[in-house]
Design an enzyme around this catalytic site. Sequence first.
Site, PDB file in Angstrom:
ATOM      1  N   THR A 116      77.134  13.036 -40.714  1.00 32.76           N
ATOM      2  CA  THR A 116      78.152  11.971 -40.625  1.00 32.76           C
ATOM      3  C   THR A 116      78.129  11.266 -39.260  1.00 32.76           C
ATOM      4  OG1 THR A 116      79.804  13.462 -39.717  1.00 32.76           O
ATOM      5  CG2 THR A 116      79.711  13.306 -42.127  1.00 32.76           C
ATOM      6  N   ASP A 208      74.044  13.138 -16.812  1.00 36.07           N
ATOM      7  CA  ASP A 208      74.761  14.067 -17.696  1.00 36.07           C
ATOM      8  C   ASP A 208      75.717  14.924 -16.862  1.00 36.07           C
ATOM      9  OD1 ASP A 208      75.368  16.533 -19.193  1.00 36.07           O
ATOM     10  OD2 ASP A 208      74.052  15.645 -20.693  1.00 36.07           O
ATOM     11  N   ASP A 211      75.381  18.802 -17.354  1.00 40.70           N
ATOM     12  CA  ASP A 211      74.162  19.348 -16.741  1.00 40.70           C
ATOM     13  C   ASP A 211      74.282  19.383 -15.214  1.00 40.70           C
ATOM     14  OD1 ASP A 211      72.956  19.822 -19.127  1.00 40.70           O
ATOM     15  OD2 ASP A 211      71.582  18.105 -19.036  1.00 40.70           O
TER      16      ASP A 211
HETATM   17  N1  URA Z   1      78.177  12.125 -21.158  1.00 43.77           N
HETATM   18  C1  URA Z   1      77.573  12.310 -19.960  1.00 43.77           C
HETATM   19  O1  URA Z   1      77.524  13.415 -19.451  1.00 43.77           O
HETATM   20  N2  URA Z   1      77.042  11.252 -19.352  1.00 43.77           N
HETATM   21  C2  URA Z   1      77.066  10.013 -19.867  1.00 43.77           C
HETATM   22  O2  URA Z   1      76.568   9.078 -19.228  1.00 43.77           O
HETATM   23  C3  URA Z   1      77.704   9.828 -21.110  1.00 43.77           C
HETATM   24  C4  URA Z   1      78.253  10.906 -21.737  1.00 43.77           C
END
Ligand code: URA
Length: 217
Positions: A116, A208, A211
């Site tokens: 979805t 991210d 991360d």
């Molecule tokens: N989530 C993230 O960690 N970075 C982004 O740029 C968008 C969503």
Amino acid sequence: MPSRQHEKFTNFYQVEHPLISSKLTLLRDKTTNQKLFRELVHEITLLLAYEATQLLPTKEVEIQTPMEKTLCHTLAGLDPVILPILRAGIGMVDALSSLLPQAKVGHIGLFRNEQTLQPENYYFKIPEDSEKRRFFVCDPMLATGRSAVRAIDTLKERGVKDITFLCVLAVPEGVETMFKHHPDVKIYSASMDRQLDEHAYILPGLGDAGDRLFGTH
Ligand code: URA
């Protein structure tokens, strides 16, 4: 510390302060290491939280100072709930908890259903009496807005009415999605970035967030 309300998305407040701008610059820099990144998310969240908590109700109490009795103000009502959206939202919890030491901490985990393409809950835990409490939902990145909308849908299904959302970066796409689904939810962010790329990453962004917080890249 002024927060600027958006002209079109009237639920969106950009918190403007020289400390936030300079910390954000370091946060965006790709050479910033994990330890500093984590500290910066913490410090920016403290500054955002100062603004996002400005409407908390207070009540009058009488106390005794070493000198005399006096009337003062203290937070009123049930203790609020901090709700990080897993996993990057966890990076904002300590800052919120340090300002709201009595707050409960819920958790919500979402994954994308590949059929979805919608986010679904894999974990959700909040206090039993949550419908009476004020919620501070946190996620450093308001990108497409789908996870934030799903998290808030889930809270409202449990009867929660008073919800504030805190993020470090937002983009117009995400704010618009939130505004369409939950115009009653105030969003406090350190920045409104330009746009999403084709993989739903924020530009100019910071990469991210999960991360970089947890060293998993
Ligand atoms: N989530 C993230 O960690 N970075 C982004 O740029 C968008 C969503």
